[in-house]
Design an enzyme around this catalytic site. Structure first.
Site, PDB file in Angstrom:
ATOM      1  N   CYS A   2      44.441  41.858  33.518  1.00 30.52           N
ATOM      2  CA  CYS A   2      45.656  42.449  34.088  1.00 30.52           C
ATOM      3  C   CYS A   2      46.496  43.147  33.017  1.00 30.52           C
ATOM      4  CB  CYS A   2      46.519  41.368  34.725  1.00 30.52           C
ATOM      5  SG  CYS A   2      45.630  40.393  35.916  1.00 30.52           S
ATOM      6  N   ARG A  27      41.917  48.067  29.921  1.00 29.61           N
ATOM      7  CA  ARG A  27      41.802  46.618  30.049  1.00 29.61           C
ATOM      8  C   ARG A  27      40.944  46.221  31.245  1.00 29.61           C
ATOM      9  NH1 ARG A  27      45.825  43.838  27.275  1.00 29.61           N
ATOM     10  NH2 ARG A  27      46.017  42.205  28.828  1.00 29.61           N
ATOM     11  N   TRP A  75      43.312  42.431  37.631  1.00 34.61           N
ATOM     12  CA  TRP A  75      41.889  42.162  37.488  1.00 34.61           C
ATOM     13  C   TRP A  75      41.689  40.836  38.190  1.00 34.61           C
ATOM     14  CZ3 TRP A  75      38.565  38.992  34.183  1.00 34.61           C
ATOM     15  CH2 TRP A  75      37.280  39.510  34.021  1.00 34.61           C
ATOM     16  N   ASN A 101      50.098  38.086  34.279  1.00 39.38           N
ATOM     17  CA  ASN A 101      48.756  38.118  33.692  1.00 39.38           C
ATOM     18  C   ASN A 101      48.474  36.709  33.209  1.00 39.38           C
ATOM     19  OD1 ASN A 101      46.430  38.553  32.203  1.00 39.38           O
ATOM     20  ND2 ASN A 101      47.481  39.587  30.513  1.00 39.38           N
ATOM     21  N   GLY A 102      47.307  36.158  33.593  1.00 39.99           N
ATOM     22  CA  GLY A 102      46.971  34.786  33.193  1.00 39.99           C
ATOM     23  C   GLY A 102      46.562  33.995  34.418  1.00 39.99           C
ATOM     24  N   GLU A 481      22.984  42.993  19.642  1.00 40.92           N
ATOM     25  CA  GLU A 481      24.047  43.947  19.913  1.00 40.92           C
ATOM     26  C   GLU A 481      23.501  45.212  20.592  1.00 40.92           C
ATOM     27  OE1 GLU A 481      27.059  43.712  20.158  1.00 40.92           O
ATOM     28  OE2 GLU A 481      27.898  45.712  19.941  1.00 40.92           O
ATOM     29  N   LYS A 485      24.801  46.547  24.216  1.00 39.69           N
ATOM     30  CA  LYS A 485      25.367  47.895  24.406  1.00 39.69           C
ATOM     31  C   LYS A 485      24.692  48.582  25.577  1.00 39.69           C
ATOM     32  CE  LYS A 485      28.444  47.856  22.837  1.00 39.69           C
ATOM     33  NZ  LYS A 485      28.872  46.713  22.162  1.00 39.69           N
ATOM     34  N   GLU A 488      25.473  46.579  29.180  1.00 42.63           N
ATOM     35  CA  GLU A 488      26.836  46.503  29.713  1.00 42.63           C
ATOM     36  C   GLU A 488      27.337  47.840  30.239  1.00 42.63           C
ATOM     37  OE1 GLU A 488      29.844  45.333  26.873  1.00 42.63           O
ATOM     38  OE2 GLU A 488      28.908  46.489  25.285  1.00 42.63           O
ATOM     39  N   HIS A 504       6.316  33.122  23.410  1.00 43.32           N
ATOM     40  CA  HIS A 504       6.505  31.785  23.981  1.00 43.32           C
ATOM     41  C   HIS A 504       6.991  31.862  25.424  1.00 43.32           C
ATOM     42  CE1 HIS A 504       5.577  29.845  20.224  1.00 43.32           C
ATOM     43  NE2 HIS A 504       6.320  30.748  19.618  1.00 43.32           N
ATOM     44  N   LYS A 603      38.526  44.777  28.814  1.00 41.49           N
ATOM     45  CA  LYS A 603      38.555  44.970  27.362  1.00 41.49           C
ATOM     46  C   LYS A 603      38.977  43.704  26.649  1.00 41.49           C
ATOM     47  CE  LYS A 603      38.239  47.200  23.518  1.00 41.49           C
ATOM     48  NZ  LYS A 603      36.861  47.342  23.014  1.00 41.49           N
TER      49      LYS A 603
HETATM   50  C1  F6R Z   1      31.048  44.142  24.230  1.00 42.33           C
HETATM   51  C2  F6R Z   1      32.388  43.643  23.967  1.00 42.33           C
HETATM   52  C3  F6R Z   1      32.648  42.197  24.192  1.00 42.33           C
HETATM   53  C4  F6R Z   1      33.631  41.651  23.152  1.00 42.33           C
HETATM   54  C5  F6R Z   1      34.005  40.205  23.501  1.00 42.33           C
HETATM   55  C6  F6R Z   1      34.954  39.615  22.486  1.00 42.33           C
HETATM   56  O1  F6R Z   1      30.949  45.508  23.967  1.00 42.33           O
HETATM   57  O2  F6R Z   1      33.273  44.370  23.614  1.00 42.33           O
HETATM   58  O3  F6R Z   1      31.463  41.460  24.187  1.00 42.33           O
HETATM   59  O4  F6R Z   1      33.057  41.727  21.888  1.00 42.33           O
HETATM   60  O5  F6R Z   1      34.596  40.160  24.769  1.00 42.33           O
HETATM   61  O6  F6R Z   1      36.143  40.319  22.439  1.00 42.33           O
HETATM   62  P1  F6R Z   1      37.124  40.248  21.208  1.00 42.33           P
HETATM   63  O7  F6R Z   1      36.404  40.822  20.027  1.00 42.33           O
HETATM   64  O8  F6R Z   1      38.305  41.051  21.622  1.00 42.33           O
HETATM   65  O9  F6R Z   1      37.426  38.799  20.996  1.00 42.33           O
END
Ligand code: F6R
Length: 608
Positions: A2, A27, A75, A101-102, A481, A485, A488, A504, A603
């Site tokens: 949010c 966000r 959200w 938010n929360g 990673e 990428k 997602e 395995h 985000k």
């Molecule tokens: C993936 C991504 C997430 C963040 C994760 C942790 O592209 O961005 O996996 O890495 O949510 O977020 P932070 O770094 O803000 O703690």
């Protein structure tokens, strides 16, 4: 997650709130709403869907006149996205408005109590209970009312509140969810994050845990939960408002990928002085560095993947055992931290609820925590004992790229520093590591400038169903990673495997044409990964290899090869990840996906 924006001042509130909410779109959200007070009556508009719908409904805010208001992008957590579940929530008479938010964890018993007292609820949200409780306790003094409610709710909150019997004020409070306040000559603001108000002011206050803010047209006051006023110093935000815009790139993600050379340079440069690594903010003397017996890294998502690389680099160079945990696991497994343990928490946003909880768990056990954090003044930055900032600037695309790259180099700096203090590397290696660190920005730039090759390749995989990423050691961390990428943002199923583990079980998923991306940047493991590549090729896999320049042997088993420039193998992640980021990006663009705002993602993940 949010987003909250509130304004009170000399200007029309609605356009400012809409603009601020637009800057918080990164966000992630599923509905939006705002309440604006014109001194006599409150206008409330809320809708499921994009912010554009709210803009259209209110003609850019024109239909909601008034100089104070609160807005929200939601959200969904409690209750599906719907008009009635959208914020602001209010009491029956619409005299008290709330955005939140929360998560209010005890909202069910509180709601039941209020229902018994005759209150009616119109939404399924946890937030509505706050509005109704404010109504129940309100006897005329808003601060007193808010305190009564805050003392009864459990969970996390950033709240924006308006009372129509206090037309010249809005209120805010926070516990466990991010909230900032700001002031300009035209009024006062609250927001979930700085970019929301940067267009109007650079004078920002970071609201502390369990602090309450009282905003008037030209002043704001801060209170503790004991109703004591606190003096706070504002922070002047230096970054340019343009830094939060796309600067001509098609997507924030692409722009941020292109910022990586600068991000890496900005994170490294201030910490290398006269050919020596100096990390003052570490707060550890050489003696204390030598006394570290074990490092525990906690983080989530990509930050966790950076941590996995950190394990290989710290263990390899400084010979310290490292355990890497997903913060969501660490917080509940009663981790064993022994004397000499050091905890490192990695986070871009600095607001990730699980990482924050892992920090609290470590501190509760009496251990100091070093935060590797991007957002200055964020919760993790404030709660960690020491903070090493990654100077990546604001990251808007939901999928992280530049902050991840900055996290990697912060970990390299730590590892090399620890290694030199603990004398696990000699002077010659130290000097060559420093040289290789300084070369990284140019090498990343080179890879970015050769994007066409990977772009061309990505176009062939828009229709892929499954993709596998394999590697050993650091190459496994890179694979984790690379795989995240791709999946997602393109919604293609992908998995990362330690290459030796595939046989395995998972190898049964390989069929004719399945794309397997093999990462091979560690010369000591070249032969091993080639054997694994041969295994999947025999089952029909199409092989993309990402490897070091000069490793020509890999061409014999690969269908397509991307070369990265020469660097110390410990730093190879920073280079090999670039083509993998570009691959994920171009597949997603090719599929027409909403690259900057992938579905179901936020985000900053401020709830568990
Ligand atoms: C993936 C991504 C997430 C963040 C994760 C942790 O592209 O961005 O996996 O890495 O949510 O977020 P932070 O770094 O803000 O703690």
């Amino acid at each position: 997650m949010c987003g909250i924006v509130g304004y009170i001042g000399k200007k029309e509130a609605a356009p400012i709130i809409l603009d601020g909410l637009a800057r918080l779109e990164y966000r992630g959200y599923d509905s939006a709403g705002m309440a604006v007070f014109d001194g006599e009556k409150v206008n409330i508009t809320k809708t499921v869907g994009r912010l554009k719908v709210l803009e259209e409904l209110t003609h850019g805010g024109e239909t909601m006149p008034g100089f104070s208001g609160i807005g929200h992008t939601r959200w969904a957590t409690h209750g599906a996205p719907s008009n009635s579940n959208s914020h602001p929530h209010f009491n029956k008479d619409k005299t008290i408005m709330v955005v939140h938010n929360g998560i209010i964890e005890n909202y069910i018993p509180l709601r039941n109590k209020l229902i018994k007292k005759g209150y009616e609820f119109v939404s399924e949200t946890d937030t509505e209970v706050v509005a109704q409780m404010l109504d129940y306790y309100h006897k005329g003094d808003p601060l007193e009312t808010i305190l009564k409610v805050l003392n009864r709710i459990e969970g996390s909150y950033a709240l924006g509140i308006m009372f129509t019997d206090h037309p010249g004020e809005i209120f805010a409070a926070r516990k466990g969810s991010p909230l900032i306040a700001g002031q300009s000559k035209d009024g006062c603001f609250i927001a979930s994050d700085v970019p929301a108000i940067l267009r109007y002011t650079r004078t920002v206050y970071f609201v502390e845990e369990q602090e309450i803010v009282r905003l008037g047209e030209d002043r704001m006051r801060f209170y503790t939960m004991d109703e004591e006023e606190v003096e706070k110093e504002p922070v002047t935000i230096e970054w340019d408002a343009d830094a939060a815009e796309k600067a001509g790139y098609e997507h924030f993600m692409l722009k941020e990928m292109y910022e990586q050379p600068k991000t890496i340079a900005d994170t490294i440069a201030p910490r290398i002085q006269k050919d020596k690594i100096e990390i003052e903010e570490l707060g550890l003397s050489d003696e204390e560095i030598r006394a570290v017996r074990k490092v525990h890294i906690v983080a989530c998502g990509s930050a966790y993947h950076a941590g996995v690389t950190g394990k290989y680099v710290l263990e390899g160079l400084a010979r310290i055992p490292v355990e890497v945990d997903l913060a969501s696991e660490f917080r509940y497994r009663d981790p064993i931290l022994e004397e000499g343990a050091m905890v490192i928490a990695i986070s871009q946003s600095g607001e990730t609820a699980d990482t924050l909880a892992a920090i609290r768990e470590s501190k509760r056990k009496g251990f100091r925590v070093l935060g590797i954090v991007n957002v200055v003044g964020s919760s993790i930055a404030r709660e960690a004992d020491n903070v090493m900032y990654t100077w990546a600037g604001p990251e808007i695309a939901v999928a992280t790229t530049k902050a991840y790259s900055a996290q990697l180099v912060a970990l390299y700096l730590l590892a090399v520093k620890f290694a030199s203090v603990r004398k696990t590397i000699d002077g010659a290696l130290y000097a060559s590591l420093l040289r290789d660190l300084k070369r990284l920005p140019d090498q990343v730039e080179l890879l970015l400038n050769n994007k066409e090759k990977i772009q061309h390749f990505a176009n062939r995989y828009i229709g892929a169903r499954d993709v596998f990423f394999i590697g050993r050691g650091i190459d496994y961390a890179i694979s984790l990673e690379g795989s995240l990428k791709l999946k997602e943002i393109s919604y293609i199923h992908s998995e990362a495997y330690a290459a030796g583990e595939l046989k395995h079980g998972t190898i049964s998923l390989i069929e004719e044409g399945t794309l397997v991306a093999a990462v091979s940047t560690q010369p000591a493991l070249y032969q091993k990964i080639i054997s694994n590549m041969v295994e999947v090729k025999a089952r029909g896999a199409f092989l993309l290899a990402v490897t070091n320049e000069g490793n020509r042997e890999i061409e014999k088993v690969s269908d397509y090869v991307i070369y990265i420039p020469e660097t110390n193998p410990f730093f190879a992640n920073s280079l090999a990840i670039i083509p993998l980021q570009l691959f994920g990006y171009y597949v997603a663009v090719g599929k027409g996906c909403d690259v900057d705002k992938p579905r179901n993602l936020a985000k900053s993940v401020t709830v568990e």
